[in-house]
Design an enzyme around this catalytic site. Structure first.
Site, PDB file in Angstrom:
ATOM      1  N   HIS A  48      -4.797  -4.768 -29.423  1.00 51.16           N
ATOM      2  CA  HIS A  48      -5.086  -5.224 -28.068  1.00 51.16           C
ATOM      3  C   HIS A  48      -4.290  -4.514 -27.122  1.00 51.16           C
ATOM      4  O   HIS A  48      -3.013  -4.155 -27.379  1.00 51.16           O
ATOM      5  CB  HIS A  48      -5.178  -6.639 -27.980  1.00 51.16           C
ATOM      6  CG  HIS A  48      -4.002  -7.401 -28.000  1.00 51.16           C
ATOM      7  ND1 HIS A  48      -2.800  -7.659 -27.063  1.00 51.16           N
ATOM      8  CD2 HIS A  48      -3.295  -7.925 -29.125  1.00 51.16           C
ATOM      9  CE1 HIS A  48      -1.814  -8.083 -27.505  1.00 51.16           C
ATOM     10  NE2 HIS A  48      -2.173  -8.550 -28.678  1.00 51.16           N
ATOM     11  N   HIS A  53       6.363 -12.697 -25.869  1.00 53.01           N
ATOM     12  CA  HIS A  53       5.815 -13.339 -24.569  1.00 53.01           C
ATOM     13  C   HIS A  53       6.887 -13.191 -23.523  1.00 53.01           C
ATOM     14  O   HIS A  53       6.633 -14.497 -22.700  1.00 53.01           O
ATOM     15  CB  HIS A  53       5.153 -14.463 -24.530  1.00 53.01           C
ATOM     16  CG  HIS A  53       3.567 -14.119 -25.624  1.00 53.01           C
ATOM     17  ND1 HIS A  53       2.823 -15.177 -25.948  1.00 53.01           N
ATOM     18  CD2 HIS A  53       3.203 -13.044 -26.071  1.00 53.01           C
ATOM     19  CE1 HIS A  53       1.783 -14.804 -26.407  1.00 53.01           C
ATOM     20  NE2 HIS A  53       2.011 -13.240 -26.424  1.00 53.01           N
ATOM     21  N   ASP A  97      -1.692  -6.351 -35.143  1.00 48.61           N
ATOM     22  CA  ASP A  97      -0.978  -6.903 -33.790  1.00 48.61           C
ATOM     23  C   ASP A  97       0.199  -7.222 -34.238  1.00 48.61           C
ATOM     24  O   ASP A  97       0.444  -7.862 -35.141  1.00 48.61           O
ATOM     25  CB  ASP A  97      -1.858  -8.088 -33.577  1.00 48.61           C
ATOM     26  CG  ASP A  97      -1.558  -8.781 -32.342  1.00 48.61           C
ATOM     27  OD1 ASP A  97      -0.512  -8.369 -31.698  1.00 48.61           O
ATOM     28  OD2 ASP A  97      -2.031  -9.923 -31.900  1.00 48.61           O
ATOM     29  N   GLU A  99      -7.101  -9.925 -25.131  1.00 47.80           N
ATOM     30  CA  GLU A  99      -6.704 -10.733 -26.092  1.00 47.80           C
ATOM     31  C   GLU A  99      -5.823 -11.885 -25.775  1.00 47.80           C
ATOM     32  O   GLU A  99      -5.931 -12.996 -26.421  1.00 47.80           O
ATOM     33  CB  GLU A  99      -5.884  -9.571 -27.487  1.00 47.80           C
ATOM     34  CG  GLU A  99      -5.765 -10.393 -28.646  1.00 47.80           C
ATOM     35  CD  GLU A  99      -4.356 -11.119 -28.713  1.00 47.80           C
ATOM     36  OE1 GLU A  99      -4.120 -11.777 -29.737  1.00 47.80           O
ATOM     37  OE2 GLU A  99      -3.670 -11.122 -27.793  1.00 47.80           O
ATOM     38  N   GLU A 100      -4.791 -11.676 -24.852  1.00 47.23           N
ATOM     39  CA  GLU A 100      -3.751 -12.617 -24.478  1.00 47.23           C
ATOM     40  C   GLU A 100      -4.464 -13.924 -23.929  1.00 47.23           C
ATOM     41  O   GLU A 100      -3.748 -15.031 -23.563  1.00 47.23           O
ATOM     42  CB  GLU A 100      -2.635 -11.938 -23.830  1.00 47.23           C
ATOM     43  CG  GLU A 100      -1.709 -10.928 -24.496  1.00 47.23           C
ATOM     44  CD  GLU A 100      -1.057 -11.459 -25.772  1.00 47.23           C
ATOM     45  OE1 GLU A 100      -1.100 -12.948 -26.005  1.00 47.23           O
ATOM     46  OE2 GLU A 100      -0.246 -10.923 -26.275  1.00 47.23           O
ATOM     47  N   ASP A 126       3.972  -6.482 -28.608  1.00 46.22           N
ATOM     48  CA  ASP A 126       3.025  -7.315 -28.626  1.00 46.22           C
ATOM     49  C   ASP A 126       2.110  -6.917 -27.408  1.00 46.22           C
ATOM     50  O   ASP A 126       1.907  -7.465 -26.249  1.00 46.22           O
ATOM     51  CB  ASP A 126       3.185  -8.783 -28.583  1.00 46.22           C
ATOM     52  CG  ASP A 126       2.263  -9.646 -28.462  1.00 46.22           C
ATOM     53  OD1 ASP A 126       1.077  -9.273 -29.002  1.00 46.22           O
ATOM     54  OD2 ASP A 126       2.238 -10.907 -28.067  1.00 46.22           O
TER      55      ASP A 126
END
Length: 508
Positions: free
Chosen positions: A281, A448, A354, A325-326, A293
């Site tokens: 992604h 994140h 990923d 995606e997130e 990520d």
């Protein structure tokens, strides 16, 4: 070189002295070994493709990606590549430009689609006289009325709130208190809204905290919090005893629909009816630049796609960079849902990549079996296992639980699998012995967060896993021998799993 062989070329050496014939013949053999009968490029083989992968090139891309993320600073106050941001727009441009620079080896396309995204700016939940620390607004929650605090008594919903009859008439103008159960959080919020609630709190069935998503918005969704079972227990006891628990809920949030884009690149050469597909992604979360990520996966694909052009392929290879995606696997969901049945059947398998370089990494393989997934998933899992074992590397299995972009593929009959290096999970002492790093810490301590920058990617893990991705591509690009034929395409839902996740969010 087309149409020539060793004997015919030897004949052209007639007048060349013996002194030079031997080295020339040696060079000729090398050339012919490098020439496949399908063209002037050798057929891809795994060792040759892996040999082209370099740490330097990967990190050159990573530094460029971080600079692109910084273009969002004016709007977000920090680097990010979240969908809708300048950083993500430039990420898409970067990937597209790199693919275009490879000439006519690939036919590339973009797929625009509507994506729902949300952002919570402030929130607060007061239950009686307490402000529970575990209270967390659900993703894609609407704001409270006027983006101001709302007041009401807690009303305990019957059972697990999975049916309209569980929501009593007295809920109108009050705040629903709902136990986590078998149905999605979005369903609970929708039922609460239909019953007239002004907000909802979903509490966990165990002592842990609860953070999830409401999923696709409906007109009846109400501002919704998640709450730990530990904080909920004394409240439930009071409500069951007939006590009144007055509450205040406040959420300042936005939920918007924007347009974003998937990028697809497919080899022109190779059997177009039998494709090996892989994806990563292109977006990050809003909180940071997302270099691990999933910048690591996106750039791994770009690196492998670049070096694949040095070879010919027998089966087509299709690369995908998913957007959204997130926000809940939006890009991959949209892509698979839009495939006609005949196009679905052309995809022999899908491989998901990923987070390839978590700092406190473990080499993780999705535990995909043919019993629970489309036939071929287990063979893909075993390919990863065999490669790690051939290199003398340890590995571990992780659940195939819907947390990444493989989900839509396996739910629609396409074999799938992949590898990862870990997110917010805790490394065990056994894994510390297997992979190094530090037990008790997250695999990615910057998961994140703003610190997911270039320095957050482990060079060793990233290189090793990019070589494994190259191996997976080379293997199936050269041959599907021994790999199961595609089964008849199944309707969506045939492979429906009892999963808790859809992407990074809990959904029920």
């Amino acid at each position: 070189m087309v149409g020539l062989n060793r004997l015919s070329l030897i004949a052209t050496l007639g007048a060349v002295s013996a002194q030079f014939q031997k080295p020339l013949l040696s060079q000729l053999d090398d050339v012919l070994l490098e020439t496949d009968k399908t063209g002037d490029k050798p057929l891809v083989d795994t060792e040759s493709l892996q040999a082209h992968i370099s740490t330097e090139s990967l990190f050159e891309h990573a530094n460029a990606l971080y600079e692109l993320a910084k273009s969002s600073e004016q709007e977000f106050g920090h680097p990010t590549r979240v969908i809708g941001s300048e950083g993500h727009r430039r990420t898409l441009e970067y990937v597209a430009a790199k693919i275009d620079s490879l000439g006519d080896y690939y036919k590339s396309s973009t797929q625009a689609f509507p994506a729902v995204m949300g952002q919570v700016f402030q929130s607060r939940l007061v239950l009686g006289h307490s402000v529970p620390e575990s209270a967390s607004p659900m993703s894609l929650t609407p704001p409270t009325t006027g983006k101001e605090p709302v007041y009401g008594n807690l009303v305990l919903v019957d059972n697990e709130g999975c049916g309209a009859s569980d929501y009593p008439d007295k809920l109108k103008g009050e705040i629903a208190f709902i136990k986590r159960g078998t149905c999605p959080f979005g369903t609970k919020s929708d039922f609460a809204g239909r019953a007239g609630a002004i907000a909802a709190v979903v509490f966990n069935s165990n002592p842990d905290g609860l953070s999830g998503t409401l999923g696709t918005p409906t007109p009846y969704h109400v501002p919704t919090f998640g709450l730990s079972g530990k904080d909920a227990e004394p409240i439930v006891e009071k409500l069951k005893a007939g006590e009144v628990v007055d509450s205040i809920a406040f959420i300042d949030s936005v939920v918007n629909t924007i347009n974003t884009t998937n990028i697809i690149a497919q080899t022109v050469e190779g059997d177009q009816e039998n494709c090996v597909m892989l994806g990563a992604h292109s977006d990050s979360v809003g909180e940071g630049p997302g270099i691990n990520d999933d910048g690591s996966g996106s750039l791994t694909l770009l690196e492998v796609a670049t070096h694949l052009t040095k070879f010919s392929v027998k089966n087509c290879v299709r690369f995908a960079w998913w957007a959204g995606e997130e926000e809940g696997l939006l890009g991959s969901d949209y892509y698979v849902a839009s495939l006609p049945e005949e196009e679905n059947k052309k995809i022999r398998l899908f491989m998901d990549y990923d987070m390839m370089g978590s700092p406190n990494f473990a080499y993780q393989v999705y535990n995909a079996t043919n019993v629970a997934n489309p036939t071929g998933s287990e063979q893909l899992r075993n390919l990863y296992v065999d490669w790690y074992e051939s290199k003398g590397l340890n590995y571990t299995f992780i659940p195939f639980d819907g947390r990444s972009d493989y989900d839509a593929f396996i739910r629609n009959g396409i074999p799938g699998g992949g590898i990862a290096t870990g997110a917010e999970g805790i490394k065990t002492e056994e894994e510390e012995a297997m992979f190094g790093g530090k037990a008790g810490d997250w695999y990615d301590p910057c998961y994140h967060q703003l610190c997911d920058d270039v320095g957050n990617v482990n060079a060793t893990a990233w290189l090793v896993n990019t070589q494994l991705v190259a191996h997976s591509v080379a293997t199936f690009a050269a041959s599907f021998e021994g790999f199961p034929e595609r089964e008849t395409t199944k309707a969506a839902g045939v492979y429906e799993k009892d999963t808790l996740y859809h992407g990074r969010y809990l959904v029920r």
